[in-house]
Motif scaffolding. Sequence first.
Motif, mmCIF file in Angstrom:
data_model
loop_
_atom_site.group_PDB
_atom_site.id
_atom_site.type_symbol
_atom_site.label_atom_id
_atom_site.label_comp_id
_atom_site.label_asym_id
_atom_site.label_seq_id
_atom_site.Cartn_x
_atom_site.Cartn_y
_atom_site.Cartn_z
ATOM 1 N N LYS A 151 -84.337 7.241 32.054
ATOM 2 C CA LYS A 151 -84.619 6.154 32.978
ATOM 3 C C LYS A 151 -86.028 6.312 33.541
ATOM 4 O O LYS A 151 -86.509 7.422 33.748
ATOM 5 C CB LYS A 151 -83.583 6.139 34.108
ATOM 6 C CG LYS A 151 -83.616 4.862 34.915
ATOM 7 C CD LYS A 151 -82.354 4.680 35.733
ATOM 8 C CE LYS A 151 -82.405 3.388 36.527
ATOM 9 N NZ LYS A 151 -82.486 2.193 35.660
ATOM 10 N N SER A 152 -86.688 5.196 33.798
ATOM 11 C CA SER A 152 -88.088 5.218 34.204
ATOM 12 C C SER A 152 -88.310 6.003 35.488
ATOM 13 O O SER A 152 -89.346 6.647 35.666
ATOM 14 C CB SER A 152 -88.596 3.786 34.400
ATOM 15 O OG SER A 152 -88.432 3.026 33.231
ATOM 16 N N PHE A 153 -87.347 5.935 36.415
ATOM 17 C CA PHE A 153 -87.494 6.575 37.704
ATOM 18 C C PHE A 153 -86.259 7.414 38.002
ATOM 19 O O PHE A 153 -85.228 7.287 37.345
ATOM 20 C CB PHE A 153 -87.670 5.515 38.797
ATOM 21 C CG PHE A 153 -88.727 4.504 38.489
ATOM 22 C CD1 PHE A 153 -90.062 4.831 38.605
ATOM 23 C CD2 PHE A 153 -88.395 3.225 38.067
ATOM 24 C CE1 PHE A 153 -91.046 3.909 38.308
ATOM 25 C CE2 PHE A 153 -89.370 2.285 37.771
ATOM 26 C CZ PHE A 153 -90.707 2.634 37.889
ATOM 27 N N ARG A 154 -86.358 8.235 39.017
ATOM 28 C CA ARG A 154 -85.222 9.076 39.389
ATOM 29 C C ARG A 154 -84.029 8.196 39.746
ATOM 30 O O ARG A 154 -84.135 7.303 40.585
ATOM 31 C CB ARG A 154 -85.594 9.952 40.576
ATOM 32 C CG ARG A 154 -84.517 10.968 40.920
ATOM 33 C CD ARG A 154 -84.911 11.820 42.093
ATOM 34 N NE ARG A 154 -83.869 12.790 42.378
ATOM 35 C CZ ARG A 154 -83.867 13.582 43.451
ATOM 36 N NH1 ARG A 154 -84.867 13.510 44.320
ATOM 37 N NH2 ARG A 154 -82.876 14.432 43.645
ATOM 38 N N PRO A 155 -82.866 8.430 39.143
ATOM 39 C CA PRO A 155 -81.716 7.549 39.378
ATOM 40 C C PRO A 155 -81.223 7.602 40.821
ATOM 41 O O PRO A 155 -81.321 8.625 41.504
ATOM 42 C CB PRO A 155 -80.653 8.099 38.415
ATOM 43 C CG PRO A 155 -81.411 8.866 37.393
ATOM 44 C CD PRO A 155 -82.599 9.434 38.098
ATOM 45 N N ALA A 156 -80.646 6.505 41.263
ATOM 46 C CA ALA A 156 -80.196 6.385 42.645
ATOM 47 C C ALA A 156 -79.138 7.407 43.008
ATOM 48 O O ALA A 156 -79.139 7.946 44.124
ATOM 49 C CB ALA A 156 -79.670 4.975 42.891
#
Length: 377
Positions: A151-156
């Motif tokens: 995933k592009s960013f750290r997952p929620a």
Amino acid sequence: MTSDADTTPAETTLLVTVDSLRADRFDEMERTQEFLERTHPRAFSTSTATFGSFPAIIGGEYAAGGGLGDGTSVARAFDRHCVGVTTNHLLSAEYGYDDGFDSFSSPKGGGETLKEKGAVVLDRGTLAYRIASWSWNRYQALRSRVTDLEKSFRPADDVIEQFLTECEGHDSWFGWLHFMEPHHPYDPDTTGVSRAKAQRVTRRVLSGRGSTADEDLVRDLYRREIVELDRKLARLWEAIPDETRVVFCADHGELLGEDGLWGHPGEMRPELLRVPFGTRNAPDLGDVVSLVDVPTVFTGREHGVGTLEREVAFAAYGEQKAAMNAEHLATNDGTVRLTDGDPATDPALERQLERFDPEYVVKEDALQEDLEDLGYA
């Protein structure tokens, strides 16, 4: 009228910020809306970019171009355990956002990737920078063709679990969580295409080269990002004390093909300036809310230029500026109704716009993350 109880901060207070969430897509977040006590349909950002929004959200001040202003952080107002977890490199210690926090984690700012390192050396907007940016984007695109990316960013869910762990053993705390979903490239977990393809198609559409089918897919990916975030946030809402004072907001909106525009390129448009804003166990607010009011909502007293009773909100991006009230949006290009975008007149609001001085608001060259971040420039 607000009572003393409303203006006295709770023992636990929580700020949840979401990147690039449109106000008219907030309905997709059913669990979050059910948790919040009030939502505010006339809430506005102070800018159309992260760099211009968060000095307001955290500091109660308009941006001046260098990140959070010294000594302005709302975390300093609390004599309690303060925890911050952000997922945007512009919201890092390098830009002052760790100020006042006992525990703070974020991506490293100002040089995390090759592209960001190049941005430090090269002047944005120059031919050399555009070549470097194009080369980075091509590298990302080619890489996505040969491997299924993370995933592009750290997952929620990772962010939420870290925050809850950091708060264990503390009866009194202030927390700030920033989520990158649904910032582009949109790559939700539940979709019929691979993450690599989702990122690739998103970049293609945002660069203006997508087909009609691509555009439809990207809108659906954006919607799925929001739904997934809402589902993950349910874990957070269930875990925090019932009496926690909560503010939930986005830093700015997103364009999804209006007039052929995508992302958040800086125009003073309602789709970018109107943001979702909700509270729980918080003071009453006026008809209009600005992101610069967030610290005041938490402390119950004026913080910076924030207020609990606002009639006009302001925004700026470079030399562009805007003024908004409950009915209208005024810019240098004219005044429109918020309901339908049709032309309107509002002499009082237009006078407010004329008096608003954006000189102390972050300049356009400091807001280029709008155009550069992860694959479109």
